[in-house]
Design a protein around this motif. Structure first.
Motif: not given
Length: 258
Positions: A145-174
């Motif tokens: 369950k800890v490897n479920d994508p939704q679970t991973q994103l919810s865990v990461y979201a608690r520790f992310l900074t508000p800054t967002v920037w773009s990256n090649p390949g259509g990705l964003v970086v936090r």
């Protein structure tokens, strides 16, 4: 008529030869004959023999070359290792695992693959591996369950900074906040919500286990596929090709399932 007189000098007085002496003389004549060198072959016959010898030599060389090329072009069949992850049965070619034929170690309930990038064939291993080649380290394990994508994103979201920037390949970086469990890492996510791809990579020069000099695959992504958790470690340099990477790994796994 002249009468024979035993003392007449006109008559040959040599006694007849004995049979043994005649045989010896004949043998000596044969030996003398055999010691003579054979007469030279006619010029046409010598040329014919030389041509025949050349043809035989060329035929032997051609046969040897054909056998060598045929043996070299026939690849050896890779050793197949059966595996089972949860309810999924796999047959894994040993050359995809990077282990030697006499390696008796086995991961119970897990499979590790070492794939070359971008061919996704067997990766070179050991000290003779070309440093210019890149590889993917793939681990297949039972779903957690800890490897479920939704679970991973919810865990990461608690520790992310508000800054967002773009990256090649259509990705964003936090970035992650200082003091968080993921300090020193960056999160690369696909838009709009990161469900397609969410990978962590260490910051350049970050002092963490994933930034060790002997580890060339510092980035990691985990997703669910065919009832298994798939974890990939990969070089940061190929993160812009994330869609090709995920698609290729999925197809490789599909080919192992039985």
């Amino acid at each position: 008529m002249t009468a024979y007189h035993p003392q007449d000098p006109a008559v040959d007085q040599t006694p007849p030869a004995y049979p043994a002496q005649a045989a010896a003389a004949l043998a000596e004549a044969v030996r003398t004959r055999l010691k003579r060198p054979p007469p030279p072959l006619p010029r046409a016959d010598g040329a014919l023999l030389k041509a025949a010898a050349a043809i035989m030599l060329l035929g032997a060389l051609a046969t040897g070359l054909a056998l060598y090329l045929g043996h070299r072009e026939v690849p050896l069949e890779p050793v197949i290792q059966p595996a089972r992850i949860g309810t999924v049965s796999l047959v894994v070619p040993q050359n995809l695992t990077g282990t030697e034929p006499d390696d008796t170690s086995r991961l119970v309930g897990m499979v590790r693959l070492r794939l070359d990038w971008p061919s996704l064939g067997p990766a070179q291993t050991g000290p003779t591996a070309l440093q210019s080649r890149q590889r993917l380290l793939v681990t297949l394990s039972p779903p957690d369950k800890v490897n479920d994508p939704q679970t991973q994103l919810s865990v990461y979201a608690r520790f992310l900074t508000p800054t967002v920037w773009s990256n090649p390949g259509g990705l964003v970086v936090r970035g992650f906040r200082k003091g968080s469990p993921y300090e020193g890492d960056e999160l690369y996510v696909s838009v709009p919500d990161g469900r397609g791809f969410a990978a962590r990579c260490p910051l350049d020069g970050a002092k963490s286990d994933s930034a060790r000099p002997d580890l060339d695959e510092p980035c990691r992504v985990t997703f669910r596929h065919r009832g298994m958790d798939v974890n990939i470690r990969f070089p940061r340099a190929i993160i812009a090709d994330w869609e090709l990477m995920l698609g290729g790994v999925r197809r490789t796994i599909d080919g192992l399932i039985r």
